[in-house]
Write an enzyme that holds these catalytic residues in place. Sequence first.
Site, PDB file in Angstrom:
ATOM      1  N   ARG A 193       0.837  -1.204   0.000  1.00 47.42           N
ATOM      2  CA  ARG A 193       0.000   0.000   0.000  1.00 47.42           C
ATOM      3  C   ARG A 193       0.866   1.245   0.000  1.00 47.42           C
ATOM      4  O   ARG A 193       1.856   1.316   0.723  1.00 47.42           O
ATOM      5  CB  ARG A 193      -0.929  -0.003   1.224  1.00 47.42           C
ATOM      6  CG  ARG A 193      -1.867  -1.192   1.187  1.00 47.42           C
ATOM      7  CD  ARG A 193      -2.889  -1.204   2.277  1.00 47.42           C
ATOM      8  NE  ARG A 193      -3.664  -2.451   2.170  1.00 47.42           N
ATOM      9  CZ  ARG A 193      -4.628  -2.826   2.999  1.00 47.42           C
ATOM     10  NH1 ARG A 193      -4.963  -2.023   4.004  1.00 47.42           N
ATOM     11  NH2 ARG A 193      -5.255  -3.954   2.824  1.00 47.42           N
TER      12      ARG A 193
ATOM     13  N   ARG B  83       1.973   0.315  10.273  1.00 47.05           N
ATOM     14  CA  ARG B  83       1.605   0.829   8.950  1.00 47.05           C
ATOM     15  C   ARG B  83       2.812   0.771   8.027  1.00 47.05           C
ATOM     16  O   ARG B  83       3.682   1.624   8.069  1.00 47.05           O
ATOM     17  CB  ARG B  83       1.087   2.266   9.089  1.00 47.05           C
ATOM     18  CG  ARG B  83       0.286   2.781   7.906  1.00 47.05           C
ATOM     19  CD  ARG B  83      -0.340   4.130   8.201  1.00 47.05           C
ATOM     20  NE  ARG B  83      -1.277   4.042   9.313  1.00 47.05           N
ATOM     21  CZ  ARG B  83      -2.557   3.672   9.186  1.00 47.05           C
ATOM     22  NH1 ARG B  83      -3.050   3.399   8.007  1.00 47.05           N
ATOM     23  NH2 ARG B  83      -3.332   3.606  10.251  1.00 47.05           N
TER      24      ARG B  83
ATOM     25  N   GLU C  10      -6.823  -2.175  15.220  1.00 46.58           N
ATOM     26  CA  GLU C  10      -7.372  -3.066  14.192  1.00 46.58           C
ATOM     27  C   GLU C  10      -6.361  -4.132  13.761  1.00 46.58           C
ATOM     28  O   GLU C  10      -5.209  -3.834  13.463  1.00 46.58           O
ATOM     29  CB  GLU C  10      -7.770  -2.231  12.965  1.00 46.58           C
ATOM     30  CG  GLU C  10      -8.326  -3.080  11.833  1.00 46.58           C
ATOM     31  CD  GLU C  10      -8.569  -2.264  10.565  1.00 46.58           C
ATOM     32  OE1 GLU C  10      -8.673  -1.030  10.648  1.00 46.58           O
ATOM     33  OE2 GLU C  10      -8.656  -2.892   9.488  1.00 46.58           O
TER      34      GLU C  10
ATOM     35  N   SER D 165     -10.409  -7.090   9.449  1.00 45.86           N
ATOM     36  CA  SER D 165     -11.612  -6.415   8.986  1.00 45.86           C
ATOM     37  C   SER D 165     -12.373  -7.410   8.135  1.00 45.86           C
ATOM     38  O   SER D 165     -11.820  -7.942   7.170  1.00 45.86           O
ATOM     39  CB  SER D 165     -11.208  -5.179   8.175  1.00 45.86           C
ATOM     40  OG  SER D 165     -12.334  -4.390   7.908  1.00 45.86           O
TER      41      SER D 165
ATOM     42  N   ARG E  75       0.803  -7.242  12.299  1.00 44.20           N
ATOM     43  CA  ARG E  75       0.156  -6.692  13.489  1.00 44.20           C
ATOM     44  C   ARG E  75      -0.025  -7.773  14.551  1.00 44.20           C
ATOM     45  O   ARG E  75      -0.030  -7.473  15.749  1.00 44.20           O
ATOM     46  CB  ARG E  75      -1.188  -6.059  13.125  1.00 44.20           C
ATOM     47  CG  ARG E  75      -0.985  -4.766  12.333  1.00 44.20           C
ATOM     48  CD  ARG E  75      -2.291  -4.046  12.057  1.00 44.20           C
ATOM     49  NE  ARG E  75      -2.036  -2.809  11.313  1.00 44.20           N
ATOM     50  CZ  ARG E  75      -2.953  -1.912  11.003  1.00 44.20           C
ATOM     51  NH1 ARG E  75      -4.222  -2.109  11.371  1.00 44.20           N
ATOM     52  NH2 ARG E  75      -2.643  -0.827  10.336  1.00 44.20           N
TER      53      ARG E  75
END
Length: 423
Positions: free
Chosen positions: A261, A276, A348, A351, A390
């Site tokens: 990303r 991130r 998070e 999802s 994560r």
Amino acid sequence: MLDVKLLRENLDEVKARMATRGGTIDWNEFVTLDRERRDALANIERLKEKKNRLSGEIGKIKKSGGDAAALMREGEEVSEAIRAGESPLADVETRFERFMLTLPNLPARTVTVGKTESDNKEVRRWGEPPNFDFEPKNHWDIGEELAILDFTRAAKIAGARFAVYRDAGARLERALINFMLDLHTRENGYKEMLPPALVNRASLIGTGQLPKFEEDLFHLAPGDYFLIPTAEVPLTNLHRDEMLEPEELPIKYVAYTPCFRSEAGSYGKDVRGLIRQHQFNKVEMVKFTEPDTSYDELESMVRNAEEVLKRLKLPYRVVELCTGDMGFASAKTYDLEVWLPGQNAYREISSCSNCEDFQARRANIRYRKEKKGRPLFVHTLNGSGLAVGRTLVAVLENYQQKDGSVVIPEALRPYMSGLDQIR
RNA sequence: GGAGAGAUGGCCGAGUGGUCUAAGGCGCACGCCUGCUAAGCGUGUGUACCCCAAAAGGGUACCGAGGGUUCAAAUCCCUCUCUCUCCGCCA
């Protein structure tokens, strides 16, 4: 993509429900473009009908040796008129299609209406945040002190938002991947896949990243490929332009892939550590279901993701996203948030979304319920099971010891040759 | 990277400018027949969009994709994509 007929017939209701996402949509543009497009189409189809009729007659006359010169002249005029009408039609169709492709999905009726993250609804909690008799550290400090994460050299060889996993750190990441894949394939009924990490534009349009979010992606110039932001893209597009058999539904896939990303526009957010990254590992679940069962399948997918955290004994909570916080393609989303002692917060880690028929329309993924029945769009779902980096963060922070070492969760030890502690 | 071959409906497969409105076969659906089964016979058989209040009905498009030639293209021309064979290179 939304159903054009639904928009035409229930525009007021659609407007109201779409407004709960926030953001503004120019609905007049829809009405205008739809009208223009249909007028242009009707016009050109009338001309084509005439052309076909004339050509047929000319054929018959020529066959019987007659003179068709007059009809041919007329045909020439009709063809000229068709050519003149074609480019306005193509133009309005392009604009209409682009408009439709930039509309997000309609939130499910059951989703809580809200504007931001703070309106999300906590559904349940599991586990207790650990009590430390010392000040818990951030995972990047733990990782660097144990020499299992190296952000400095990652910055040298690649840049910011990259990490080098080293020694037991690399091994722990690999153990997590294998642990998750084994759980989902052996116990939760998913089929393991290993798809390409590069995909074409059509695939990204299918799942909804394009045309609207190109700046979030890494684009490779030779070949016009994109690096996948999630395995949802290749997995969902596996069945693009296919007709599925009803007896094979639901189809359940799981894949480990790296994800990429650009994180454009996230400057200043999570600048340190693994949270991130431009490149990260993820185990992703994707389902193709019949419309009737998709919400049951969403619930079970969330349970499948939760099971990973339970086995690792990591405290978490389940949150239902409000209308304003949901992703572009989703009709309903649950997030799993894991407890991170280093941040003293839930963050998070998964999802899970039901996209209903939004992606199926874009990607043309259908099935036939009855042998003679009309083709229907399937529902597609996707969920992280889990974000691996994560999860490693959560392990380091929740299992850290006063002496700076980290205990390996029992469920992972078989994947670490029995190693029980990183020191 | 070089040379060649190919892409037609759910599947196989014919088709080099005008009843292609895509032959034929397989499959599928319905019906008939046969005491069961098998075989046989008949009929039908896609998708998307548009017109129509709806239904009935009508129209347009679709032979890998996009352009072009022509009154008319599965068919001729150009570009691209993918598949296969051989050569080269390569983890």
